[in-house]
Design a protein around this motif. Structure first.
Motif, short mmCIF file in Angstrom:
data_model
loop_
_atom_site.label_atom_id
_atom_site.label_comp_id
_atom_site.label_asym_id
_atom_site.label_seq_id
_atom_site.Cartn_x
_atom_site.Cartn_y
_atom_site.Cartn_z
N ALA A 1 8.98 4.80 -2.39
CA ALA A 1 8.29 5.47 -3.49
C ALA A 1 6.94 6.01 -3.02
O ALA A 1 6.23 5.33 -2.28
N PRO A 2 6.57 7.24 -3.45
CA PRO A 2 5.28 7.82 -3.04
C PRO A 2 4.10 6.90 -3.35
O PRO A 2 3.16 6.80 -2.54
N GLU A 3 4.15 6.22 -4.50
CA GLU A 3 3.04 5.33 -4.83
C GLU A 3 2.96 4.14 -3.88
O GLU A 3 1.88 3.58 -3.65
N ARG A 4 4.12 3.70 -3.33
CA ARG A 4 4.11 2.60 -2.38
C ARG A 4 3.48 3.05 -1.07
O ARG A 4 2.73 2.30 -0.43
N ILE A 5 3.76 4.28 -0.64
CA ILE A 5 3.15 4.82 0.58
C ILE A 5 1.63 4.88 0.42
O ILE A 5 0.87 4.48 1.30
N GLU A 6 1.18 5.36 -0.74
CA GLU A 6 -0.26 5.44 -0.99
C GLU A 6 -0.88 4.04 -1.01
O GLU A 6 -1.98 3.83 -0.49
N GLU A 7 -0.17 3.08 -1.60
CA GLU A 7 -0.68 1.71 -1.66
C GLU A 7 -0.82 1.12 -0.25
O GLU A 7 -1.81 0.45 0.06
N MET A 8 0.16 1.39 0.62
CA MET A 8 0.09 0.88 1.99
C MET A 8 -1.09 1.48 2.74
O MET A 8 -1.75 0.80 3.53
N LEU A 9 -1.36 2.76 2.50
CA LEU A 9 -2.51 3.39 3.14
C LEU A 9 -3.82 2.80 2.61
O LEU A 9 -4.75 2.54 3.38
N ARG A 10 -3.90 2.58 1.30
CA ARG A 10 -5.12 2.01 0.73
C ARG A 10 -5.36 0.58 1.25
O ARG A 10 -6.51 0.16 1.42
N GLU A 11 -4.26 -0.15 1.49
CA GLU A 11 -4.37 -1.52 1.97
C GLU A 11 -4.52 -1.59 3.49
O GLU A 11 -4.53 -2.68 4.07
N GLU A 12 -4.61 -0.41 4.14
CA GLU A 12 -4.75 -0.30 5.60
C GLU A 12 -3.61 -1.02 6.33
O GLU A 12 -3.82 -1.73 7.32
N ARG A 13 -2.40 -0.79 5.83
CA ARG A 13 -1.21 -1.39 6.45
C ARG A 13 -0.51 -0.43 7.41
O ARG A 13 0.46 -0.81 8.06
N ILE A 14 -0.97 0.81 7.49
CA ILE A 14 -0.42 1.79 8.41
C ILE A 14 -1.48 2.09 9.46
O ILE A 14 -2.62 2.42 9.14
N TRP A 15 -1.09 1.96 10.73
CA TRP A 15 -2.04 2.04 11.83
C TRP A 15 -1.69 3.15 12.81
O TRP A 15 -0.50 3.47 13.01
N SER A 16 -2.72 3.70 13.45
CA SER A 16 -2.56 4.52 14.65
C SER A 16 -3.01 3.68 15.83
O SER A 16 -3.39 2.51 15.65
N VAL A 17 -3.00 4.24 17.03
CA VAL A 17 -3.46 3.48 18.20
C VAL A 17 -4.93 3.11 18.07
O VAL A 17 -5.41 2.16 18.71
N SER A 18 -5.66 3.83 17.21
CA SER A 18 -7.10 3.60 17.06
C SER A 18 -7.45 2.62 15.95
O SER A 18 -8.61 2.22 15.81
N GLY A 19 -6.44 2.24 15.12
CA GLY A 19 -6.73 1.32 14.05
C GLY A 19 -6.11 1.74 12.74
O GLY A 19 -5.27 2.67 12.70
N PRO A 20 -6.49 1.10 11.63
CA PRO A 20 -5.86 1.39 10.33
C PRO A 20 -6.20 2.78 9.83
O PRO A 20 -7.29 3.32 10.08
N LEU A 21 -5.24 3.37 9.10
CA LEU A 21 -5.39 4.71 8.54
C LEU A 21 -5.54 4.62 7.03
O LEU A 21 -4.83 3.86 6.36
N GLY A 22 -6.45 5.40 6.47
CA GLY A 22 -6.70 5.39 5.04
C GLY A 22 -5.87 6.42 4.29
O GLY A 22 -5.12 7.20 4.89
N VAL A 23 -6.03 6.44 2.97
CA VAL A 23 -5.23 7.32 2.13
C VAL A 23 -5.54 8.79 2.39
O VAL A 23 -4.71 9.67 2.13
N ASP A 24 -6.70 9.11 2.93
CA ASP A 24 -7.08 10.49 3.22
C ASP A 24 -6.86 10.86 4.69
O ASP A 24 -7.32 11.92 5.14
N ALA A 25 -6.16 10.02 5.45
CA ALA A 25 -5.95 10.28 6.87
C ALA A 25 -5.21 11.60 7.06
O ALA A 25 -4.23 11.89 6.35
#
Length: 302
Positions: free
Chosen positions: A43-67
């Motif tokens: 669900a799109p809202e779940r993807i946004e929630e994961m970004l807000r919770e910094e659960r999605i990372w790049s090699v440099s660290g967590p990615l935010g909702v505006d990444a």
């Protein structure tokens, strides 16, 4: 070839983080919009929630909702786990050394995470119980088949052991309980062409050049049942089950062959009477001759 970067996220519950490679080009204004299109089952809202919770990372660290969307880059995240039915059987260990673990997998437990079986798998349970985060399987058994599975302790050795199975350098012996037919001439070699199509749960035999071979022999019989020794020369999906069914003696409690029957995931009452009993091979790392025997037994006989 450019080496894939290592995950910046540690394992969680014995599971590696999922890795996604972003396309080399695209017009998405943000990572969120790309993931909404890329992951339609989430669900799109779940993807946004994961970004807000910094659960999605790049090699440099967590990615935010505006990444922003960064072409040709990698991201990592831990998937949400499904609700699973606990498998009430333990994974045994027949042998363990610095290179390999020989596990005794019980019936009803998947070898590796897949689909609706994630935590309730031999790999995840062994990583946790043995404290071996890099443990990986060299081959696999069906969820409903019990017996020996070889796991590799160190990632850099996995290819050597996988190649051993690919090149048919491992001698395997299975035990099966099935009806006894006095008219069936055994021992014999069964050869057929087996096809397994994606999205179809069962495999089937077709005309054509054989791609599956099994040596079948009868060890003993009593009370209308036989105890059979099966030595597969190849490793096609459901090969032993199809070959026994094709001989007119389907394995006891087989829910697939000759007739497909549905079984609830929480029904552990009638395990398939098939056991991967022995594994023998020349160790590709040490050069030793190795042979291992399962400690499990089949309930229809024992």
């Amino acid at each position: 070839m450019r080496r894939k970067p290592s995950s910046p996220l540690p394992q969680r519950n014995g599971l590696d983080a999922a890795r996604l490679k972003l396309p080399p080009e695209g017009s998405w204004p943000s990572l969120r919009e790309h993931l909404v299109e890329r992951l339609p089952r989430v669900a799109p809202e779940r993807i946004e929630e994961m970004l807000r919770e910094e659960r999605i990372w790049s090699v440099s660290g967590p990615l935010g909702v505006d990444a922003p969307f960064v072409p040709d880059s990698y991201i990592w995240f831990h998937r949400d786990l499904p609700v699973e039915v606990p498998v009430p059987f333990e994974v045994g260990v027949v042998h363990q050394d610095e290179n390999i673990v020989i596990a005794d997998k019980p019936h009803f437990l998947a070898t590796i995470p897949r689909g609706q079986h994630i935590m309730q798998t031999a790999l995840v349970k062994l990583r946790d119980s043995l404290g071996l985060p890099d443990l990986s399987p060299a081959h696999r058994l069906d969820r409903v088949t019990a017996g020996l599975v070889l796991f590799v302790v160190r990632r850099e050795l996995r290819g050597k052991y996988q190649t051993m199975f690919r090149d048919r350098l491992v001698r395997k012996e299975y035990e099966a309980i099935a009806p006894y037919d006095p008219a069936l001439e055994l021992p014999r070699v069964v050869r057929s062409r087996i096809i397994k199509e994606r999205g179809i749960i069962t495999a089937f035999e077709v005309d054509g050049e054989p791609n599956a071979e099994t040596h079948v022999s009868l060890v003993e019989h009593r009370d209308g049942l036989g105890r059979y020794r099966l030595n597969p020369h190849t490793g096609r999906t459901h090969q032993l089950r199809l070959h026994m069914s094709g001989l007119g003696v389907p394995i006891v409690n087989d829910d697939f062959y000759p007739v497909l029957r549905e079984r609830p995931l929480d029904d552990f009452s009638s395990p398939l009477q098939l056991l991967a009993r022995t594994l023998s091979f020349t160790d590709p790392v040490t050069g030793e001759e190795r042979s291992f025997t399962s400690k499990l037994t089949l309930s229809a006989w024992s």
